[in-house]
Design a protein around this motif. Structure first.
Motif, PDB file in Angstrom:
ATOM      1  N   ARG A  54       2.854 -11.872  14.372  1.00  9.90           N
ATOM      2  CA  ARG A  54       3.104 -10.570  13.717  1.00  9.90           C
ATOM      3  C   ARG A  54       3.806 -10.789  12.381  1.00  9.90           C
ATOM      4  NH1 ARG A  54       1.317  -6.222  16.039  1.00  9.90           N
ATOM      5  NH2 ARG A  54       0.839  -6.406  18.243  1.00  9.90           N
ATOM      6  N   GLU A  55       4.766 -11.735  12.338  1.00  8.28           N
ATOM      7  CA  GLU A  55       5.448 -12.052  11.077  1.00  8.28           C
ATOM      8  C   GLU A  55       4.464 -12.657  10.064  1.00  8.28           C
ATOM      9  OE1 GLU A  55       8.968 -11.965   9.656  1.00  8.28           O
ATOM     10  OE2 GLU A  55       8.149 -10.265  10.736  1.00  8.28           O
ATOM     11  N   HIS A  73       1.292 -12.210   9.918  1.00  3.89           N
ATOM     12  CA  HIS A  73       0.398 -11.159   9.431  1.00  3.89           C
ATOM     13  C   HIS A  73       1.118 -10.267   8.418  1.00  3.89           C
ATOM     14  CE1 HIS A  73      -1.271  -6.987   9.663  1.00  3.89           C
ATOM     15  NE2 HIS A  73      -2.316  -7.671   9.250  1.00  3.89           N
ATOM     16  N   ARG A  74       2.384  -9.942   8.698  1.00  7.12           N
ATOM     17  CA  ARG A  74       3.145  -9.087   7.764  1.00  7.12           C
ATOM     18  C   ARG A  74       3.199  -9.754   6.373  1.00  7.12           C
ATOM     19  NH1 ARG A  74       7.886  -9.303   5.563  1.00  7.12           N
ATOM     20  NH2 ARG A  74       8.659 -11.042   6.814  1.00  7.12           N
ATOM     21  N   ILE A  75       3.459 -11.051   6.366  1.00  9.08           N
ATOM     22  CA  ILE A  75       3.560 -11.767   5.085  1.00  9.08           C
ATOM     23  C   ILE A  75       2.184 -11.858   4.412  1.00  9.08           C
ATOM     24  CG2 ILE A  75       4.003 -14.045   4.068  1.00  9.08           C
ATOM     25  CD1 ILE A  75       6.289 -14.282   6.185  1.00  9.08           C
ATOM     26  N   ASP A 134      -0.354  -9.900   4.743  1.00  7.23           N
ATOM     27  CA  ASP A 134      -0.777  -8.576   4.271  1.00  7.23           C
ATOM     28  C   ASP A 134      -0.006  -8.188   3.003  1.00  7.23           C
ATOM     29  OD1 ASP A 134      -2.179  -6.032   4.582  1.00  7.23           O
ATOM     30  OD2 ASP A 134      -0.210  -5.213   5.063  1.00  7.23           O
ATOM     31  N   ALA A 135       1.335  -8.277   3.087  1.00  2.19           N
ATOM     32  CA  ALA A 135       2.146  -7.860   1.929  1.00  2.19           C
ATOM     33  C   ALA A 135       1.880  -8.780   0.732  1.00  2.19           C
ATOM     34  CB  ALA A 135       3.630  -7.884   2.293  1.00  2.19           C
ATOM     35  N   ARG A 171      -7.663  -4.337   3.662  1.00  2.88           N
ATOM     36  CA  ARG A 171      -6.573  -4.983   4.391  1.00  2.88           C
ATOM     37  C   ARG A 171      -7.071  -5.333   5.788  1.00  2.88           C
ATOM     38  NH1 ARG A 171      -1.747  -1.687   1.986  1.00  2.88           N
ATOM     39  NH2 ARG A 171      -0.467  -3.317   2.858  1.00  2.88           N
ATOM     40  N   THR A 180      -6.176  -5.608   9.741  1.00  2.00           N
ATOM     41  CA  THR A 180      -5.196  -5.193  10.737  1.00  2.00           C
ATOM     42  C   THR A 180      -4.646  -6.449  11.415  1.00  2.00           C
ATOM     43  OG1 THR A 180      -6.826  -5.112  12.502  1.00  2.00           O
ATOM     44  CG2 THR A 180      -6.522  -3.085  11.203  1.00  2.00           C
ATOM     45  N   TYR A 181      -3.553  -6.269  12.163  1.00  2.05           N
ATOM     46  CA  TYR A 181      -3.005  -7.390  12.934  1.00  2.05           C
ATOM     47  C   TYR A 181      -4.068  -7.954  13.880  1.00  2.05           C
ATOM     48  CZ  TYR A 181      -0.482 -10.083  16.377  1.00  2.05           C
ATOM     49  OH  TYR A 181      -0.090 -11.096  17.222  1.00  2.05           O
ATOM     50  N   ASP A 238       6.169 -14.137   1.076  1.00  3.34           N
ATOM     51  CA  ASP A 238       6.694 -12.767   1.129  1.00  3.34           C
ATOM     52  C   ASP A 238       7.100 -12.352  -0.294  1.00  3.34           C
ATOM     53  OD1 ASP A 238       8.278 -10.499   1.456  1.00  3.34           O
ATOM     54  OD2 ASP A 238       9.110 -11.215   3.358  1.00  3.34           O
TER      55      ASP A 238
END
Ligand SMILES: CC(C)(COP(=O)(O)OP(=O)(O)OC[C@H]1O[C@@H](n2cnc3c(N)ncnc32)[C@H](O)[C@@H]1OP(=O)(O)O)[C@@H](O)C(=O)NCCC(=O)NCCS
Length: 332
Positions: free
Chosen positions: A15-16, A18-20, A22-23, A34, A36-37, A88
Motif C-alpha cells: 500500500r505504501e 502504491h501510494r508513492i 501514484d503520487a 492512474r 488503483t491499488y 515521494d
C-alpha cells in the motif's frame, strides 16, 4: 535513509509502495491515467516466466520514501535490464532517487547486465529541460528514444468505425477478423506469440536494438491471468489467414469497473503488410470495447515518434498527443 528489499506479499508495504508510485508519477501530469491499488498489486504479484523483478524500498526511519523495481529479462535480451525509480514528492532532492538508482544499476551489473534502461513521462514543452532528464543524465544515462503518448476519447461514432472498417476491407478481404475477450484460444496461441515476439524488433526503439522476445503460450496465459487479477479485461482482435494463422493483432486492456483502456501492441506480420490489417484490427477492437464497456471514456497509447505507419492510423482514428515518454540508456 536506508534501502531494503520489499516483500511483495506484505499488504502494508505494498500500500505504501502504491501510494508513492501514484503520487510520484502524477506530479505535473494533470488527468493522467492512474492505477488503483488492486491494479498495482496484481501487476507486482503476477509471475512472468520471462523476467525476474527485484523490489527495493527507501526508508527514512520506518517511513517509505521511495520505491525501485529492476526487471531482468530471462529468455531474450539477457544483457539488458529495465528499472523504475519513484520518490515521494515530499522527499525529493535529498538523494533518495540517486540511492535507489545506484543500487539497482549495481545489482544489474552484478547480474551481468551491460545495458540498463528506463523511461519517464515528460510534458512536451519540458522535454529538453525537465528535472527527470537531469536526474538521469547526471547519473550517466543518455536519451535512447522518444515515444509520444496519445489519448483517444470514447465513445467513437459507430459511423466512423464502420467507415474505417470498410476502408480497411477494400484491401483486407482475404483475411477474417475476430475478437477474443478475456481468453485467447489455445489453438491460435503459438501463432499469436510469433507476432508478439517480433514487436520489439520491428517497432522503432531509437539507439537500442532489441532481439526478438521469446513469447510463449505460457507467458501469454500469465499475461491474461495478470490482467484478470487487475480487474481488467483483455480484448485481442486478430486478422486470420484462411488456414488460421494470425496475420495481425492488436490488444486493449480495459478497466472492467473504471473509465480507462490501455493499448498494448499492434503488429502486422512481415509477410502480410500492405493490406490495411492494422486499421482493420484496431477499428474492430475499439468497436467491441465500447459495445461491451460503454463506461470507458479514454484509450491511452504510445508510439515511437518515428513510427509513421502506426501514428497515421492512430491520428486517423482521433488519438491526440498528450506528453512524451522519454527512454534513457546506460551501457557498462
Ligand atoms: C526523478 C526522481 C526519481 C528524482 O528523485 P530525487 O530523490 O528527487 O532525486 P535526487 O535527490 O537523488 O536528485 C539527483 C539529481 O537529479 C537532479 N534533479 C532531481 N530533481 C531535480 C529538480 N527538481 N530540479 C533540478 N534537478 C533535479 C539533480 O541533478 C539532482 O542532484 P542535486 O540535488 O545534487 O542537484 C523523482 O523526481 C521521481 O520520482 N520522478 C517520477 C518518476 C520518474 O520519472 N523516475 C525517473 C525514471 S526511473
Amino acid at each position: 535513509m536506508d534501502l531494503r528489499p520489499l516483500d511483495i506479499h506484505d499488504d502494508d508495504l505494498m500500500r505504501e509502495a502504491h501510494r508513492i508510485d501514484d503520487a510520484g508519477t502524477q506530479v505535473g501530469r494533470e488527468g493522467a491515467p492512474r492505477w488503483t491499488y488492486d491494479e498495482y498489486v496484481a501487476a507486482v504479484r503476477s509471475p512472468d516466466s520471462g523476467e525476474r523483478a527485484i523490489h527495493v524500498g527507501a526508508f527514512d526511519d520506518d517511513r517509505m520514501v521511495g520505491v525501485g523495481i529492476l526487471y531482468e529479462f530471462l529468455l531474450d535480451n539477457t544483457e539488458k535490464a529495465w528499472f523504475e525509480v519513484v520518490v515521494d514528492p515530499e522527499h525529493r532532492r535529498k538523494g533518495v532517487g540517486s540511492a535507489l538508482l545506484d543500487h539497482l544499476v549495481a545489482q544489474a551489473g552484478a547480474d551481468g547486465r551491460t545495458t540498463v534502461l528506463t523511461d519517464t513521462k515528460i510534458p512536451f514543452a519540458e522535454v529538453d529541460t525537465h528535472h527527470q532528464r537531469r536526474f538521469l543524465e547526471t547519473r550517466g544515462f543518455t536519451q535512447a528514444n522518444i515515444e509520444v503518448v496519445r489519448h483517444l476519447d470514447l465513445p467513437l461514432a459507430d459511423d466512423a468505425i464502420r467507415k474505417w472498417a470498410d476502408h480497411a476491407a477494400e484491401k483486407s478481404g482475404g483475411y477474417r477478423v475476430e475478437t477474443f475477450v478475456g481468453h485467447f484460444p489455445d489453438e491460435l496461441a503459438e501463432s499469436l506469440c510469433v507476432l508478439l515476439g517480433q514487436l520489439a524488433v520491428d517497432a522503432p526503439t531509437g539507439t537500442v536494438d532489441f532481439e526478438e522476445e521469446v513469447m510463449t503460450p505460457e507467458r501469454l496465459a500469465e499475461r491474461y491471468a495478470m490482467t484478470a487479477a487487475q480487474g481488467r479485461e483483455t480484448f485481442e482482435t486478430v486478422a486470420l489467414t484462411p488456414d488460421n494463422q494470425v496475420a495481425a493483432q492488436t490488444t486493449l486492456q480495459v478497466q472492467a469497473d473504471g473509465t480507462d483502456a490501455f493499448q498494448w501492441g499492434t503488429f502486422v506480420h512481415r509477410e502480410h503488410r500492405g493490406h490495411r490489417l492494422g486499421l482493420a484490427v484496431k477499428a474492430v477492437n475499439l468497436r467491441e470495447v465500447q459495445a461491451r464497456h460503454p463506461h470507458v471514456t479514454r484509450v491511452t497509447t504510445q508510439n515511437g515518434e518515428t513510427n509513421g505507419y502506426m501514428i497515421d492510423i492512430n491520428e486517423q482514428i482521433g488519438f491526440r498527443p498528450v506528453e512524451a515518454s522519454v527512454e534513457f540508456v546506460k551501457r557498462a
